[in-house]
Design a protein around this motif. Structure first.
Motif, PDB file in Angstrom:
ATOM      1  N   ARG A  79      82.677   6.616  51.595  1.00 20.49           N
ATOM      2  CA  ARG A  79      83.350   5.562  52.352  1.00 20.49           C
ATOM      3  C   ARG A  79      83.315   4.237  51.583  1.00 20.49           C
ATOM      4  O   ARG A  79      84.323   3.527  51.478  1.00 20.49           O
ATOM      5  N   LYS A  80      82.146   3.918  51.037  1.00 27.65           N
ATOM      6  CA  LYS A  80      82.038   2.684  50.259  1.00 27.65           C
ATOM      7  C   LYS A  80      82.937   2.722  49.017  1.00 27.65           C
ATOM      8  O   LYS A  80      83.581   1.730  48.659  1.00 27.65           O
ATOM      9  N   GLN A  98      78.619  10.997  52.530  1.00 33.82           N
ATOM     10  CA  GLN A  98      79.766  10.442  53.264  1.00 33.82           C
ATOM     11  C   GLN A  98      79.779   8.919  53.213  1.00 33.82           C
ATOM     12  O   GLN A  98      80.829   8.293  53.063  1.00 33.82           O
ATOM     13  N   GLU A  99      78.589   8.326  53.341  1.00 36.88           N
ATOM     14  CA  GLU A  99      78.522   6.868  53.275  1.00 36.88           C
ATOM     15  C   GLU A  99      78.948   6.364  51.893  1.00 36.88           C
ATOM     16  O   GLU A  99      79.673   5.367  51.770  1.00 36.88           O
TER      17      GLU A  99
END
Length: 591
Positions: A384-385, A380-381
């Protein structure tokens, strides 16, 4: 000299007779003309008298009539044509000769040719031999009269050729009348040969066309002889006509030599053919010279053009080489650029593949390091990035594209701002430099203008005087005005007091309504609230206060507002005022 009594008597008879009898009466002129020898003074005198008594005009005018029902028939018309021609030839007009030569004679020729057309048409339509002979004899008489007339007046030959009736008479398939008309044309050429050069080209071509047509369309030797003689006369008269015959009618020589040789007029035919062949040989020699000259001019021009091209050949070769080298250089540059673009594209694709492989390797390495429970969080990170990176690039791209789109409008806006600032500065400088125009006093009236204006005023007063009234009428008018003024003031005072009372009643009603609206309910009502509605002190105090205020206002009024009270008696109280006073004491449903 005395006038011939025969002419006088005939003129009187013609004047008094009917139109049908005039042609027969005019035949008497033949005997009068034959009584004197031709060319003598007596004959000229008789012709002048006939002309001055308008008998010649009568002869000319009656030629237009229809003689089929008149006495003597068309023979009378032919005799009148002969008489007219004899009257005009040898006539010396002393009074107004211009009208005779320029109007009368051309009109006479026109009427004679018109009569000839009628006779020709009737001759062609006639069936009986006797009628044909009569019409042919009359036609011959008319043509002889025409020849006699233009023989005496040479200027009429041009009128004859230009007349439409003459061409219609000449253009005919009838042999007898055609021969007669060709004899008329021969007489015209004999009398005045240069006339063909003065008439229009269209008329000349029409005459020549008809003559050549007669040679080609008939085998009658009489027609052929007459047409050949006419063409020979034309050819002998002017070389220009020979050239016209040669150029306009190409097969004329062959036609004459094959069709008309051995027909009895070989001498004239041979002369005509010699003239035509001579003109043709001259024309051929001229054509050969022109052909040689044209060839020489063309050869010279072509040589000049060739030498000019040879002189320009080195420059052309140099220019061709320069353009070829420039084009080849451009093609090489295009190929080089295309190869560079392909190499760059392949390199970018290779770098993209390497970056993707490196990214995947790093992802796998991270997945090996990270604990299984933290994988989802890590993914998820990363998403997002990635989303932030994509958004940042997209916004940058969109901002750059928008900037490029708005670049021109921004430039125009800045230019407009600069122009406006410069214009404002310029106007400010102009405003500071502008000098106020000095005040111009209005010019007063001069003494002359003042006197003129005073004179106008005095004149107007004199024209519009004021009406005069006697002293008794003035007093009566003054009395009436005073009475009307008193009545008006009385009515206005009463109206004013009634208005004040209405306002008082409205104030009282509003007060009562306000009290009723603010009153408590029946369950909460006390004796104190009841006293408010039962007591008379509040309305009375209100009325007293209003009356006091009204009196104060009245005392403060100027004197001219109090004039109405002088005409009102103090003891008289209107009923409306009384009712208004009593109405103010109405409280809570009681009086």
């Amino acid at each position: 000299a005395a006038t011939d009594p025969r002419v006088l008597a005939l003129a009187a008879q013609v004047t008094e007779s009917k139109d049908e009898d005039v042609p027969v009466l005019l035949l008497q002129l033949k005997a009068i003309l034959n009584s004197a020898s031709l060319g003598c003074k007596e004959s000229k005198k008789i012709k002048q008298e006939i002309y001055y008594y308008d008998l010649t005009q009568y002869c000319m005018l009656v030629l237009r009539q229809d003689y089929s029902r008149l006495q003597g028939g068309w023979t009378t018309a032919a005799q009148l044509a002969e008489i007219l021609s004899h009257c005009c030839v040898g006539l010396e007009v002393k009074e107004d000769p211009e009208e005779f030569y320029k109007k009368f004679l051309p009109l006479a020729i026109d009427n004679l040719l018109f009569l000839g057309r009628r006779l020709q048409a009737r001759f062609i339509r006639a069936i009986k031999d006797k009628e044909k002979q009569d019409f042919l004899r009359c036609f011959h008489t008319v043509t002889d009269a025409i020849c006699w007339l233009f023989g005496g007046h040479i200027q009429l030959t041009e009128c004859v050729l230009q007349n439409d009736h003459f061409l219609q008479l000449l253009i005919t398939d009838d042999i007898e009348t055609g021969i007669i008309m060709m004899s008329v044309l021969s007489n015209i050429l004999r009398v005045n040969s240069p006339v063909l050069l003065r008439v229009g080209e269209k008329i000349l071509h029409s005459v020549l066309d008809e003559l050549v047509y007669k040679l080609s369309s008939t085998t009658n030797p009489v027609i052929g002889n007459a047409a050949t003689k006419l063409l020979l006369s034309l050819a002998k008269f002017c070389e220009q006509l020979v050239k016209l015959l040669t150029t306009r009618y190409k097969g004329l020589k062959v036609l004459l030599s094959k069709q008309w040789m051995g027909k009895g007029f070989d001498r004239d035919l041979s002369q005509l053919l010699d003239l035509l062949y001579l003109e043709q040989s001259n024309g051929k020699g001229e054509m050969q010279r022109q052909h040689q000259a044209a060839c020489l001019i063309q050869a010279t021009w072509r040589g000049f053009q060739t030498r000019k091209r040879l002189k320009k050949l080195p420059q052309a070769v140099t220019a061709l080489q320069r353009s070829f080298r420039a084009k080849r250089k451009q093609e090489l540059q295009h190929l080089k650029k295309q190869k560079e673009d392909e190499a760059l594209k392949q390199q970018m694709q290779l770098q993209r593949q390497r970056a993707m492989r490196h990214f995947h390797e790093r992802q796998l390495a991270l997945l090996e390091i990270i604990h299984a429970s933290q994988v989802d969080k890590h993914m998820q990170e990363m998403e997002r990035k990635s989303a932030l990176t994509i958004q940042r690039f997209w916004r940058g791209y969109r901002a750059r594209r928008y900037f490029h789109q708005q670049k021109q409008s921004l430039k125009e806006y800045k230019a407009a701002v600069i122009i406006q600032r410069a214009a404002c500065k310029f106007l400010e400088k102009r405003r500071k430099k502008r000098v106020l125009s000095p005040w111009k006093d209005t010019k007063g009236l001069t003494d002359e203008q003042r006197l003129a204006l005073k004179q106008k005023v005095d004149d107007y007063i004199k024209l519009h005087p004021a009406s005069q009234m006697s002293e008794e009428m003035s007093k009566e008018l003054y009395t009436q005005a005073q009475e009307k003024l008193a009545q008006f003031l009385l009515r206005s005072s009463l109206d004013r007091r009634a208005a004040q009372r209405r306002e008082t009643l409205l104030a009282q009603v509003n007060t009562d309504v306000e009290l009723l609206m603010n009153a408590p309910g029946l369950a909460e009502t006390t004796e104190k609230d009841l006293d408010i509605f039962m007591s008379r002190s509040v309305p009375v105090a209100t009325k007293a206060k209003q009356s006091h205020n009204s009196m104060l206002k009245y005392t403060c009024w100027p004197w001219w507002k109090k004039l109405g009270d002088e005409f009102v008696e103090d003891d008289v109280i209107p009923d409306e005022a009384l009712n208004a006073e009593l109405g103010t004491l109405f409280i809570g449903g009681r009086k």
